[in-house]
Design an enzyme around this catalytic site. Structure first.
Site, PDB file in Angstrom:
ATOM      1  CG  HIS A  50      21.590   5.795 -19.027  1.00  0.00           C
ATOM      2  ND1 HIS A  50      20.614   5.558 -19.964  1.00  0.00           N
ATOM      3  CD2 HIS A  50      21.978   7.074 -19.242  1.00  0.00           C
ATOM      4  CE1 HIS A  50      20.427   6.643 -20.699  1.00  0.00           C
ATOM      5  NE2 HIS A  50      21.254   7.572 -20.282  1.00  0.00           N
ATOM      6  CG  HIS A  83      18.735  15.192 -24.602  1.00  0.00           C
ATOM      7  ND1 HIS A  83      18.053  15.867 -23.607  1.00  0.00           N
ATOM      8  CD2 HIS A  83      19.826  14.657 -23.992  1.00  0.00           C
ATOM      9  CE1 HIS A  83      18.689  15.720 -22.463  1.00  0.00           C
ATOM     10  NE2 HIS A  83      19.777  15.001 -22.660  1.00  0.00           N
ATOM     11  CD  GLU A 122      23.805  14.672 -23.015  1.00  0.00           C
ATOM     12  OE1 GLU A 122      24.261  13.812 -22.231  1.00  0.00           O
ATOM     13  OE2 GLU A 122      22.599  14.925 -23.132  1.00  0.00           O
ATOM     14  CG  ASP A 133      24.061  13.008 -16.397  1.00  0.00           C
ATOM     15  OD1 ASP A 133      23.279  13.954 -16.155  1.00  0.00           O
ATOM     16  OD2 ASP A 133      24.063  12.388 -17.475  1.00  0.00           O
ATOM     17  CG  HIS A 152      16.120  12.071 -22.722  1.00  0.00           C
ATOM     18  ND1 HIS A 152      16.335  10.777 -22.366  1.00  0.00           N
ATOM     19  CD2 HIS A 152      17.297  12.713 -22.492  1.00  0.00           C
ATOM     20  CE1 HIS A 152      17.587  10.635 -21.922  1.00  0.00           C
ATOM     21  NE2 HIS A 152      18.184  11.800 -21.988  1.00  0.00           N
ATOM     22  CG  ASP A 189      -0.264  -0.119   2.512  1.00  0.00           C
ATOM     23  OD1 ASP A 189       0.966  -0.362   2.511  1.00  0.00           O
ATOM     24  OD2 ASP A 189      -0.923   0.031   3.557  1.00  0.00           O
ATOM     25  CG  HIS A 204      26.417   9.714 -25.489  1.00  0.00           C
ATOM     26  ND1 HIS A 204      26.459  11.086 -25.636  1.00  0.00           N
ATOM     27  CD2 HIS A 204      27.391   9.403 -24.588  1.00  0.00           C
ATOM     28  CE1 HIS A 204      27.387  11.583 -24.831  1.00  0.00           C
ATOM     29  NE2 HIS A 204      27.985  10.583 -24.206  1.00  0.00           N
ATOM     30  NE  ARG A 224      26.892  12.297 -19.797  1.00  0.00           N
ATOM     31  CZ  ARG A 224      27.018  11.087 -19.283  1.00  0.00           C
ATOM     32  NH1 ARG A 224      27.754  10.190 -19.907  1.00  0.00           N
ATOM     33  NH2 ARG A 224      26.407  10.747 -18.164  1.00  0.00           N
ATOM     34  CE1 TYR A 265      30.968   8.657 -21.018  1.00  0.00           C
ATOM     35  CE2 TYR A 265      30.754   8.795 -23.424  1.00  0.00           C
ATOM     36  CZ  TYR A 265      30.412   9.245 -22.156  1.00  0.00           C
ATOM     37  OH  TYR A 265      29.527  10.290 -22.026  1.00  0.00           O
ATOM     38  CG  ASP A 286      20.524  16.187 -18.671  1.00  0.00           C
ATOM     39  OD1 ASP A 286      21.311  15.641 -17.884  1.00  0.00           O
ATOM     40  OD2 ASP A 286      20.215  15.710 -19.788  1.00  0.00           O
ATOM     41  CD  GLU A 331      23.739  16.434 -19.933  1.00  0.00           C
ATOM     42  OE1 GLU A 331      24.041  15.654 -19.003  1.00  0.00           O
ATOM     43  OE2 GLU A 331      22.746  16.271 -20.666  1.00  0.00           O
TER      44      GLU A 331
HETATM   45  N1  GLY Z   1      21.021  12.310 -17.908  1.00  0.00           N
HETATM   46  C1  GLY Z   1      20.584  11.792 -19.139  1.00  0.00           C
HETATM   47  C2  GLY Z   1      21.204  12.488 -20.267  1.00  0.00           C
HETATM   48  O1  GLY Z   1      22.196  13.148 -20.094  1.00  0.00           O
HETATM   49  O2  GLY Z   1      20.709  12.474 -21.338  1.00  0.00           O
HETATM   50 MN    MN Z   2      21.394  14.867 -21.280  1.00  0.00          MN
HETATM   51 MN    MN Z   3      22.683  14.153 -18.305  1.00  0.00          MN
END
Ligand code: GLY
Ligand code: MN
Ligand code: MN
Length: 429
Positions: free
Chosen positions: A235, A346, A376, A252, A353, A36, A342, A398, A380, A263, A400
């Site tokens: 991720h 975005h 971003e 991140d 996203h 619950d 990647h 990374r 890697y 982000d 971003e």
């Molecule tokens: N944190 C997800 C991305 O950077 O797209």
């Molecule tokens: Mn992102």
């Molecule tokens: Mn991110």
């Protein structure tokens, strides 16, 4: 946000609808976590965008010349347990709707609303159970063809609503700025307070507490706190590992404030300074990121930013000896993907996203003023790849930022978070 903003959005959608078209928009439901216990409630972004209502289960129906809402009923006994509900009168008043009903009126009223409406706009695919009920309802309506009545004959996803959400108004940009400032406070605290041998989850706790303390909902997505080789998992969200003395830590994380999220990714050393290998990779990513930000201009195709970034990173990897051969071939054959798998960015907004089309007629869409995107790039180095010198294995970088498209002059909403090596190392003292 001021209620008038939601009223205006509802009117704009109604003006986009033609005679014979109807839009249904459903609020989020409470989701069971276990037995619950429910997950913390977060309203559906599309429903919130038009109503500003944070209650579960509501339904908004819009036609060109008619607006209605169905709400959880006022119920003293329930409200003692779960908190005050707005109720149909308040919702009808706030949004200046033609009709405002209790959810118990749904079955009878929705038939009237849908009868002889040719096109039904609804986000099919978000909730299977709801879709099935809706299809049953439409089938029933269409059994009345002999009486000269019909239900919707055409079902469409209301992409026009996502095109509206894609371009941010000044009020939305303010919210994204607030989210960015709170995010900056969290990231800067980590850069100051992190010490080797702490656990990744301790950093996650600092981020979440800073966001909550400053009035955010929390993170707009799962915080990624990845020390050492965990940074090569794109991720990574388990955040359970202990931080090593010479690790670089990739964080991140973005705060969500009033339904708008930042982000941001930063990388900083666990010790006082980056190792020379970490620095080499960091500098290349930073170069590519700055270039990508400079290209985030109105009229530039979104995909161009990615293509240019790939070129810069691949060329840097070649100069450093990680890739060998003709640059154009390295790009064409996708060899750079061993290190950069990647995309460069975005759309960003209510959803991390965010919604909106990236391509139109097979071509990447040019960016427009009011669009907010992430920039971003990353690199890697697979910890188990023996073709890479050992000292580079397991490095993941990374960087971003969140960028508002503004003519020729991109505005970096997250510029308050250090990213120059000198600035970061100064905070590590
Ligand atoms: N944190 C997800 C991305 O950077 O797209
Ligand atoms: Mn992102
Ligand atoms: Mn991110």
């Amino acid at each position: 946000m001021d209620q008038s903003i939601f009223r205006k959005r509802i009117r704009s959608v109604q003006n986009l609808l033609k005679e014979g078209e109807v839009l249904l928009l459903f609020a989020a439901n409470l989701k069971i976590r276990n037995r619950d216990v429910e997950y913390k409630f977060r309203q559906d972004s599309d429903y919130y965008y038009l109503t500003g209502i944070e209650e579960e289960d509501g339904i908004l129906t819009l036609r060109r010349n008619h607006s209605a809402h169905f709400a959880l009923p006022k119920d003293k006994e329930r409200e003692i347990w779960t908190g005050i509900r707005l109720g149909k009168e308040e919702i009808g008043r706030r949004l200046e709707l033609d009709d405002s009903f209790d959810l118990s009126d749904w079955n009878s009223r929705i038939c009237e609303i849908l009868t002889n409406q040719f096109t039904l706009y609804h986000f099919f695919g978000k909730d299977r159970e709801r879709d099935t009920k809706l299809l049953d309802l439409i089938s029933t309506l269409n059994l009345r063809l002999r009486e000269g009545k019909f239900g919707p004959q055409r079902w469409e996803i209301p992409n026009f609503l996502h095109e509206m959400r894609m371009i941010k108004s000044p009020e939305e940009i303010e919210k994204l700025k607030e989210a960015s400032e709170i995010t900056a406070a969290g990231h800067k605290r980590l850069m100051r307070e992190t010490r080797p041998l702490m656990f990744e989850f301790e950093l996650e706790a600092i981020l979440e507490s800073e966001y909550l303390r400053l009035g955010a909902w929390g993170g707009g997505y799962g915080h990624i706190v990845a020390a050492g080789k965990n940074a090569t998992i794109l991720h990574y969200t388990s955040n359970r590992a202990r931080i090593g003395e010479t690790d670089a830590i990739l964080v991140d994380s973005g705060a969500e404030k009033d339904y708008y999220t930042a982000d941001v990714t930063r990388v900083f050393p666990a010790g006082k300074k980056f190792t020379s290998e970490q620095k080499t990779i960091y500098e290349l990513v930073l170069l590519a990121q700055k270039e990508a930000i400079a290209n985030t201009k109105s009229g530039v195709e979104f995909n161009f930013v990615h293509e240019k970034t790939v070129r810069t990173l691949a060329s840097g990897l070649k100069d450093l000896g990680f890739l060998k051969g003709e640059l154009s071939e390295l790009i064409e054959r996708g060899e750079f993907r061993r290190f950069y798998m990647h995309r460069t960015g975005h759309y960003l907004g209510m959803d991390v996203h965010d919604v909106g089309r990236y391509f139109e007629n097979g071509k990447s869409k040019p960016m427009q003023n009011g669009l907010v995107v992430t920039v971003e790039p990353g690199l890697y180095f697979d910890p188990s790849d023996e073709s890479i010198p050992e000292r580079f294995r397991g490095i993941g970088v990374r960087i971003e930022d969140d960028v508002l498209v503004n003519g020729e002059t991109p505005i970096v909403l997250t510029s308050g978070i250090p990213k120059e090596i000198g600035e970061i190392e100064a905070l590590r003292d």
